[in-house]
Design an enzyme around this catalytic site. Structure first.
Site, mmCIF file in Angstrom:
data_model
loop_
_atom_site.group_PDB
_atom_site.id
_atom_site.type_symbol
_atom_site.label_atom_id
_atom_site.label_comp_id
_atom_site.label_asym_id
_atom_site.label_seq_id
_atom_site.Cartn_x
_atom_site.Cartn_y
_atom_site.Cartn_z
ATOM 1 N N GLU A 45 0.801 -1.237 0.000
ATOM 2 C CA GLU A 45 0.000 0.000 0.000
ATOM 3 C C GLU A 45 0.833 1.287 0.000
ATOM 4 O O GLU A 45 0.787 2.068 0.957
ATOM 5 C CB GLU A 45 -0.955 -0.001 1.187
ATOM 6 C CG GLU A 45 -1.953 -1.142 1.165
ATOM 7 C CD GLU A 45 -3.055 -0.982 2.209
ATOM 8 O OE1 GLU A 45 -2.893 -0.185 3.139
ATOM 9 O OE2 GLU A 45 -4.084 -1.675 2.075
ATOM 10 N N GLU A 81 -5.504 -8.543 0.940
ATOM 11 C CA GLU A 81 -6.191 -8.177 2.198
ATOM 12 C C GLU A 81 -7.656 -7.912 1.905
ATOM 13 O O GLU A 81 -7.996 -7.297 0.895
ATOM 14 C CB GLU A 81 -5.615 -6.896 2.826
ATOM 15 C CG GLU A 81 -4.314 -7.072 3.553
ATOM 16 C CD GLU A 81 -3.804 -5.757 4.181
ATOM 17 O OE1 GLU A 81 -4.621 -4.918 4.593
ATOM 18 O OE2 GLU A 81 -2.576 -5.606 4.224
#
Ligand code: BGP
Length: 469
Positions: free
Chosen positions: A163, A374
Site C-alpha cells: 500500500e 487483504e
C-alpha cells in the site's frame, strides 16, 4: 463452482502488528517504534513493543493456522530486524527468526507469502529523509537481495511493498503515519516515485537471480465512484481514480505514469525529481511483474468539493476512502451514501463495489494475475458465554468471497484470497480494539489465543473449496 486447486486460501499479518520483541536479538529501531511512542499519535498510545508476541509464539500461531486448514500465510519481514541500520550489517538473528517461521509454515504445507515492506522502515533511514531520499531506494534493493538470498530457496511468492498510497499519503499529506509530515505534495510525489522505482529495480533484480518464484506489489484498492450522474461528480471521481489508482497501478503494470496526473503536477511544481534511467527501469520492469496484490476494504463515494477546505482529515478513524475526507488538492471529497452499510469505524461495506472494482482492473490492466492480499472486517467482536461470535465478520468475508467467485467466473484472473487478518493484531492507529482475526488474542489474559466462530467457518470454506458460497 468450487475454487480451483491452485487457488490459495490465506490469511495475512504484518511484522509490526504482530511480532513485538521490538528491541530483541539485535533488531534495529524502526520509524514505527519511534512514532507510536509520541503521545497522542495512536489510540490509547498503543504500540507494537509486544504486539501479540508472534516473535515468541509463532509456532503456536502457525499450528492454529494449520488446524484451520490455511493454505498460505502472508506475513511481512521487518527490515530493521534483518539490517538494523537500514543499509549496513546483516543481523544473523533476524535471518534466523524468519528461517524458523518459514520452515514452520512449510512443515504444515502452508505456502509462505512474504511482504518485504509493510511500513516499518529503519529509523536511521527515516531520519535521513526516508522515502524522499534515494538512498532509501538503494538500501531497499540491498535489503530485498538479502532476503531473496536467505529465504528464496523456500519463499516463492514475494510482495515488494504494501500500500504505497497509504504510507506515503499518511506520511506526507495527512501526517497520520511517520514521518508525520502534513500537506506536502512535493514530498508525497517524490516518495511515491521513489517507492515505485525501488519496486521496479527489485523486480528486475529478482528476475536476474533466477529463483523461479513470483513477485509483485500490493496496492490498496479504493475504487472511486461518483455518487450520481452529475457531470461534475463524474469528473471528480475520474480525477480521484487518476490520482489514487492510476498513479500507482499504471507505472507498475503499464510502465508509465498517467499523463493526466503528470501534466497537472508539472503545472503545480510537484513533479518528482526523476531521472531518465529511473523512468526507463519502471518501463522495462513492468512486464516482469507476475501479479498484482489487491487490498480491498471499501470503495470511495465521491463528489466535487465545493467548499474551500483543502486540508485532509487526520483522523485515525478515517482511511483514504472513508467518508468525510477532502482530497489533498481540494478537487473532490468523499461522502456517506444513503442506504449505505457501514462498519463501527465508518468504513462502507460494499461487495458490489468490489466486483465493479475488479472489472475495472481487468479492463485497464488485462489478464494480470491478481491476489486479494487483504480483505476483512474490523470490528469489536461480540463475546457471548466466553465464545467469540464474530458473525458480522463471517457475513463480510462470505459476501466478498462470493464476489471473488463471480469475478473468476467472469474470467478475472484471481489466484488467491488473504483475509485480513489471520489473527487479532495491533491496528496501526486503532489499538487492539479493532479486531480482524479468525483467532482471538486475549489482551487481558496473557495474550491467550482462542478460536473464534469465523475460525471454524473459514476452515469449512477451505475444506469444501467454497462450494457452498
Ligand atoms: C491496511 C493495512 C493493514 C491493516 C488494514 C486495516 O491498510 O495494510 O496493515 O492495518 O489496513 O487497517 P486498520 O487497522 O486501520 O483498520
Amino acid at each position: 463452482m468450487k475454487f480451483a486447486k491452485d487457488f490459495l486460501f490465506g490469511g495475512a499479518s504484518a511484522a509490526y502488528q504482530v511480532e513485538g520483541a521490538w528491541n530483541e536479538d539485535g533488531k534495529g529501531i524502526s520509524n514505527w517504534d519511534v512514532f507510536s511512542k509520541i503521545p497522542g499519535k495512536t489510540f490509547e498510545n498503543t504500540n507494537g513493543d509486544v504486539a501479540i508476541d508472534h516473535y515468541h509464539r509463532y509456532k503456536e500461531d502457525i499450528k492454529l493456522m494449520a488446524e484451520m486448514g490455511l493454505e498460505s500465510y502472508r506475513f511481512s519481514i521487518s527490515w530493521p530486524r534483518i539490517i538494523p541500520d537500514g543499509d549496513g550489517k546483516i543481523n544473523p538473528k533476524g535471518i534466523e527468526f524468519y528461517n524458523n517461521l518459514i520452515n514452520e509454515c512449510l512443515k504444515y504445507g502452508i505456502v509462505p507469502f512474504a511482504t518485504l515492506y509493510h511500513w516499518d522502515l529503519p529509523q536511521t533511514l527515516e531520519e535521513d529523509g526516508g522515502w524522499t531520499n534515494k538512498r532509501t531506494v538503494k538500501a531497499f534493493v540491498k535489503y530485498a537481495d538479502t532476503c531473496f538470498k536467505a529465504f528464496g530457496d523456500r519463499v516463492k511468492h514475494w510482495i515488494t511493498f504494501n500500500e504505497t498510497i497509504v504510507f506515503c499519503s499518511l506520511g506526507y499529506l495527512t501526517g497520520g503515519h511517520p514521518p508525520a509530515i502534513e500537506n506536502n505534495p512535493i514530498k508525497y510525489f517524490q516518495a511515491t516515485h521513489n517507492v515505485i522505482t525501488a519496486h521496479a529495480k527489485t523486480v528486475s533484480h529478482y528476475k536476474e537471480l533466477r529463483q523461479f518464484g513470483e513477485i509483485g506489489i500490493t496496492h490498496s484498492f479504493t475504487p472511486n465512484f461518483s455518487v450520481d450522474n452529475k457531470e461534475e461528480n463524474i469528473f471528480a471521481a475520474y480525477h480521484a481514480n487518476q490520482y489514487n489508482v492510476a498513479w500507482f497501478f499504471d507505472p507498475v503494470l503499464k510502465g508509465t505514469y498517467p499523463e493526466y496526473v503528470v501534466k497537472q503536477i508539472k503545472e503545480k511544481g510537484w513533479t518528482p525529481n526523476w531521472t531518465d534511467e529511473e523512468l526507463e527501469i519502471i518501463k522495462s520492469s513492468a512486464e516482469k511483474n507476475d501479479f498484482i496484490g489487491v487490498n480491498y476494504y471499501q470503495p470511495a463515494r465521491v463528489i466535487k468539493n465545493d467548499n474551500q477546505q483543502v486540508k485532509m482529515e487526520n483522523s485515525r478513524e478515517n482511511s483514504a476512502g472513508a467518508p468525510g475526507n477532502v482530497s489533498f488538492d481540494g478537487v473532490w471529497k468523499t461522502v456517506r451514501i444513503d442506504n449505505g452499510k457501514y462498519t463501527k469505524w465508518g468504513w462502507e461495506i460494499a461487495p458490489d463495489a468490489f466486483l465493479d472494482g475488479l472489472r475495472i482492473i481487468k479492463n485497464n490492466y488485462g489478464d494480470i494475475k491478481i491476489y486479494i492480499t487483504e480483505n476483512g472486517l474490523g470490528d469489536a467482536d461480540p463475546i457471548i458465554d466466553e465464545e467469540i461470535v464474530d458473525v458480522p465478520r463471517i457475513k463480510y468475508i462470505e459476501a466478498h468471497l462470493r464476489v471473488v467467485k463471480k469475478a473468476i467466473e467472469e474470467g478475472i484472473n484471481i489466484k488467491g484470497y488473504y483475509a485480513w487478518s489471520v489473527i487479532d493484531l495491533l491496528s496501526w492507529l486503532n489499538g487492539y480494539k479493532k479486531q480482524y482475526g479468525f483467532i482471538y488474542v486475549d489482551q487481558k489474559n496473557n495474550l491467550n489465543r482462542k478460536k473464534k466462530l469465523s475460525f471454524y467457518w473459514y476452515k469449512h470454506i477451505i475444506e469444501t473449496r467454497g462450494e457452498d458460497l
